[in-house]
Motif scaffolding. Structure first.
Motif, PDB file in Angstrom:
ATOM      1  N   LYS A  78       0.835  -1.196   0.000  1.00  0.00           N
ATOM      2  CA  LYS A  78       0.000   0.000   0.000  1.00  0.00           C
ATOM      3  C   LYS A  78       0.875   1.254   0.000  1.00  0.00           C
ATOM      4  N   PRO A  79       0.315   2.368  -0.482  1.00  0.00           N
ATOM      5  CA  PRO A  79       1.107   3.607  -0.538  1.00  0.00           C
ATOM      6  C   PRO A  79       1.692   4.025   0.802  1.00  0.00           C
ATOM      7  N   VAL A  80       0.956   3.782   1.896  1.00  0.00           N
ATOM      8  CA  VAL A  80       1.471   4.187   3.205  1.00  0.00           C
ATOM      9  C   VAL A  80       2.738   3.416   3.561  1.00  0.00           C
ATOM     10  N   VAL A  81       2.859   2.172   3.072  1.00  0.00           N
ATOM     11  CA  VAL A  81       4.075   1.394   3.305  1.00  0.00           C
ATOM     12  C   VAL A  81       5.243   2.035   2.566  1.00  0.00           C
ATOM     13  N   PHE A  82       5.006   2.475   1.325  1.00  0.00           N
ATOM     14  CA  PHE A  82       6.054   3.148   0.563  1.00  0.00           C
ATOM     15  C   PHE A  82       6.485   4.445   1.260  1.00  0.00           C
ATOM     16  N   VAL A  83       5.519   5.154   1.845  1.00  0.00           N
ATOM     17  CA  VAL A  83       5.853   6.387   2.558  1.00  0.00           C
ATOM     18  C   VAL A  83       6.779   6.089   3.722  1.00  0.00           C
ATOM     19  N   MET A  84       6.467   5.050   4.495  1.00  0.00           N
ATOM     20  CA  MET A  84       7.322   4.674   5.625  1.00  0.00           C
ATOM     21  C   MET A  84       8.703   4.233   5.153  1.00  0.00           C
ATOM     22  N   VAL A  85       8.732   3.519   4.038  1.00  0.00           N
ATOM     23  CA  VAL A  85      10.027   3.090   3.476  1.00  0.00           C
ATOM     24  C   VAL A  85      10.836   4.301   3.034  1.00  0.00           C
ATOM     25  N   SER A  86      10.167   5.270   2.410  1.00  0.00           N
ATOM     26  CA  SER A  86      10.889   6.468   1.962  1.00  0.00           C
ATOM     27  C   SER A  86      11.435   7.267   3.142  1.00  0.00           C
ATOM     28  N   LEU A  87      10.759   7.187   4.292  1.00  0.00           N
ATOM     29  CA  LEU A  87      11.297   7.831   5.496  1.00  0.00           C
ATOM     30  C   LEU A  87      12.623   7.189   5.896  1.00  0.00           C
ATOM     31  N   GLY A  88      12.680   5.860   5.828  1.00  0.00           N
ATOM     32  CA  GLY A  88      13.932   5.174   6.121  1.00  0.00           C
ATOM     33  C   GLY A  88      15.031   5.549   5.147  1.00  0.00           C
ATOM     34  N   VAL A  89      14.674   5.620   3.863  1.00  0.00           N
ATOM     35  CA  VAL A  89      15.644   6.026   2.843  1.00  0.00           C
ATOM     36  C   VAL A  89      16.113   7.456   3.103  1.00  0.00           C
ATOM     37  N   MET A  90      15.191   8.310   3.528  1.00  0.00           N
ATOM     38  CA  MET A  90      15.525   9.703   3.830  1.00  0.00           C
ATOM     39  C   MET A  90      16.601   9.786   4.911  1.00  0.00           C
ATOM     40  N   PHE A  91      16.417   9.030   6.005  1.00  0.00           N
ATOM     41  CA  PHE A  91      17.397   9.073   7.088  1.00  0.00           C
ATOM     42  C   PHE A  91      18.745   8.513   6.635  1.00  0.00           C
ATOM     43  N   MET A  92      18.722   7.492   5.803  1.00  0.00           N
ATOM     44  CA  MET A  92      19.977   6.930   5.302  1.00  0.00           C
ATOM     45  C   MET A  92      20.709   7.941   4.419  1.00  0.00           C
ATOM     46  N   MET A  93      19.987   8.581   3.504  1.00  0.00           N
ATOM     47  CA  MET A  93      20.614   9.580   2.633  1.00  0.00           C
ATOM     48  C   MET A  93      21.147  10.747   3.450  1.00  0.00           C
ATOM     49  N   ASN A  94      20.358  11.176   4.435  1.00  0.00           N
ATOM     50  CA  ASN A  94      20.781  12.286   5.283  1.00  0.00           C
ATOM     51  C   ASN A  94      22.076  11.955   6.006  1.00  0.00           C
ATOM     52  N   GLY A  95      22.168  10.727   6.510  1.00  0.00           N
ATOM     53  CA  GLY A  95      23.382  10.310   7.196  1.00  0.00           C
ATOM     54  C   GLY A  95      24.577  10.246   6.263  1.00  0.00           C
ATOM     55  N   ILE A  96      24.357   9.749   5.039  1.00  0.00           N
ATOM     56  CA  ILE A  96      25.451   9.666   4.061  1.00  0.00           C
ATOM     57  C   ILE A  96      25.989  11.051   3.730  1.00  0.00           C
ATOM     58  N   VAL A  97      25.079  12.003   3.493  1.00  0.00           N
ATOM     59  CA  VAL A  97      25.490  13.361   3.129  1.00  0.00           C
ATOM     60  C   VAL A  97      26.258  14.010   4.272  1.00  0.00           C
ATOM     61  N   ARG A  98      25.738  13.882   5.495  1.00  0.00           N
ATOM     62  CA  ARG A  98      26.424  14.498   6.642  1.00  0.00           C
ATOM     63  C   ARG A  98      27.775  13.849   6.890  1.00  0.00           C
ATOM     64  N   PHE A  99      27.860  12.542   6.682  1.00  0.00           N
ATOM     65  CA  PHE A  99      29.124  11.839   6.907  1.00  0.00           C
ATOM     66  C   PHE A  99      30.190  12.285   5.910  1.00  0.00           C
ATOM     67  N   ILE A 100      29.782  12.494   4.654  1.00  0.00           N
ATOM     68  CA  ILE A 100      30.756  12.821   3.606  1.00  0.00           C
ATOM     69  C   ILE A 100      31.170  14.285   3.657  1.00  0.00           C
ATOM     70  N   ILE A 101      30.200  15.193   3.718  1.00  0.00           N
ATOM     71  CA  ILE A 101      30.525  16.624   3.598  1.00  0.00           C
ATOM     72  C   ILE A 101      30.395  17.372   4.914  1.00  0.00           C
ATOM     73  N   GLY A 102      29.803  16.732   5.927  1.00  0.00           N
ATOM     74  CA  GLY A 102      29.655  17.377   7.224  1.00  0.00           C
ATOM     75  C   GLY A 102      28.340  18.128   7.346  1.00  0.00           C
ATOM     76  N   PRO A 103      27.958  18.478   8.582  1.00  0.00           N
ATOM     77  CA  PRO A 103      26.667  19.146   8.802  1.00  0.00           C
ATOM     78  C   PRO A 103      26.713  20.657   8.642  1.00  0.00           C
ATOM     79  N   GLY A 104      27.901  21.224   8.462  1.00  0.00           N
ATOM     80  CA  GLY A 104      28.033  22.678   8.439  1.00  0.00           C
ATOM     81  C   GLY A 104      27.618  23.324   7.131  1.00  0.00           C
TER      82      GLY A 104
END
Length: 336
Positions: free
Chosen positions: A109-135
């Motif tokens: 169902k679409p709501v499952v995809f939304v929850m999955v995209s939230l997980g992907v969001m946190f993973m991408m956010n972590g990758i970006v901060r790890f590589i270039i930093g939070p500043g």
């Protein structure tokens, strides 16, 4: 003369920034609305997809600058932009193959995809901060202004100066070109027509021989390009900070929903509505009113409805109002 000064001040501090910001939101909202209309879920990882594409562009920009390569008066980031787009395309295709395809096969169902995209969001956010930093990262170079305020004052003799940043001019021109190419692709090419048919009626499209995996791939590729372009334009105009791109998710979704989720025209219109609303409500109108009103009626305060710290609250308020009273948006998109 006072009226002209007021008009210049309004143009300088409201109209030009709102048009540039609206162009950035429109490109971001187009990516959201394509995912929703074709893949049928709200992609909460879109803001961090923009951040990833911008980060890759910044890294290539720094590399080019270290080699002494520049783009003259234009930002070097424009030379690095294709590499950022390619890197983002690879990322979203890997994400789709390793994450989203499993749930498509399960007919989730679409709501499952939304929850999955939230997980992907946190993973991408972590990758970006790890590589270039939070500043905060600034990567714009070249000429800063197309028109400088002092030169405008000297040319016109007005007290108010008009300044147009190079990033603002690039944003508007790029947005026009990208939107024109996107609409040409969707309306004139065979693949674009297949994507529209798949969006309108998935079952009928499958019966017509349209390959759904091909549609999915092209959708992700287009979304990756739109997200990277929007992110880089925003970063050139302001600056790059990973958390800011996470926050941009709210006005981008508000733009898509206000215009009509699933409607490309609505995404563009919604982007400018949100941008002008945020800028006008958070702008201090004291200077403009000071030119237009008699001296004894000039305001003492800033005449600012909301501080700029609360600009995202404007997007949220508009989003709530639209969801309550017109959930299909201005262009009658899909109900949220």
């Amino acid at each position: 003369m006072d009226f002209l000064n007021a008009l210049v001040a309004l143009t300088n501090f409201v109209m030009i920034p709102a048009v540039a910001y609206g162009s950035q939101l429109a490109l971001g909202a187009l990516g959201v609305t394509l995912i929703y209309s074709i893949l049928r879920f709200s992609n909460f990882a879109h803001g961090d997809t923009m951040a990833f594409g911008t980060m890759m562009t910044i890294l290539v920009t720094w590399l080019l600058q270290s080699w002494g390569i520049s783009f003259g008066p234009l930002p070097t980031a424009l030379l690095a932009l294709p590499f950022g787009i390619l890197a983002t395309m690879v990322l979203v295709l890997i994400t789709d193959r390793t994450v989203y395809r499993f749930y498509r096969a399960q007919k989730a169902k679409p709501v499952v995809f939304v929850m999955v995209s939230l997980g992907v969001m946190f993973m991408m956010n972590g990758i970006v901060r790890f590589i270039i930093g939070p500043g905060d990262q600034r990567f714009a170079d070249g000429e800063r202004f197309i028109i400088k305020a002092r030169a405008f004052k000297d040319m016109t003799g007005l007290r108010e100066g008009l300044a147009i940043k190079t990033s603002q001019g690039i944003t508007v021109v790029t947005a026009i070109v990208v939107v024109a190419l996107l609409f040409w692709f969707l309306n004139k090419t065979r693949t674009g027509k297949s994507m529209r048919a798949y969006s309108d009626n998935e079952d009928l499209a499958l019966l017509s021989g349209i390959n759904p995996e091909r549609v999915v791939i092209y959708t992700w590729l287009i979304v990756a390009a739109l997200a990277t372009i929007a992110g880089v334009l925003y970063g050139l105009d302001k600056s790059f900070k990973p958390f800011t791109y996470f926050q941009l998710l709210l006005p981008i979704f508000a733009s898509a929903i206000v215009g009509g989720l699933g409607s490309p025209q609505g995404a563009i219109a919604g982007g400018f509505i949100i941008a002008f609303s945020e800028v006008t409500i958070t702008y201090a109108w004291k200077k403009v009113l000071g030119y237009l009103m008699p001296a004894h009626l000039e305001p003492d305060g800033l005449v600012q409805l909301l501080s700029t710290d609360y600009k995202f609250a404007v997007s949220f308020a508009i989003l709530i109002i639209v969801l309550l009273f017109k959930p299909t948006g201005l262009f009658k998109g899909k109900s949220v």
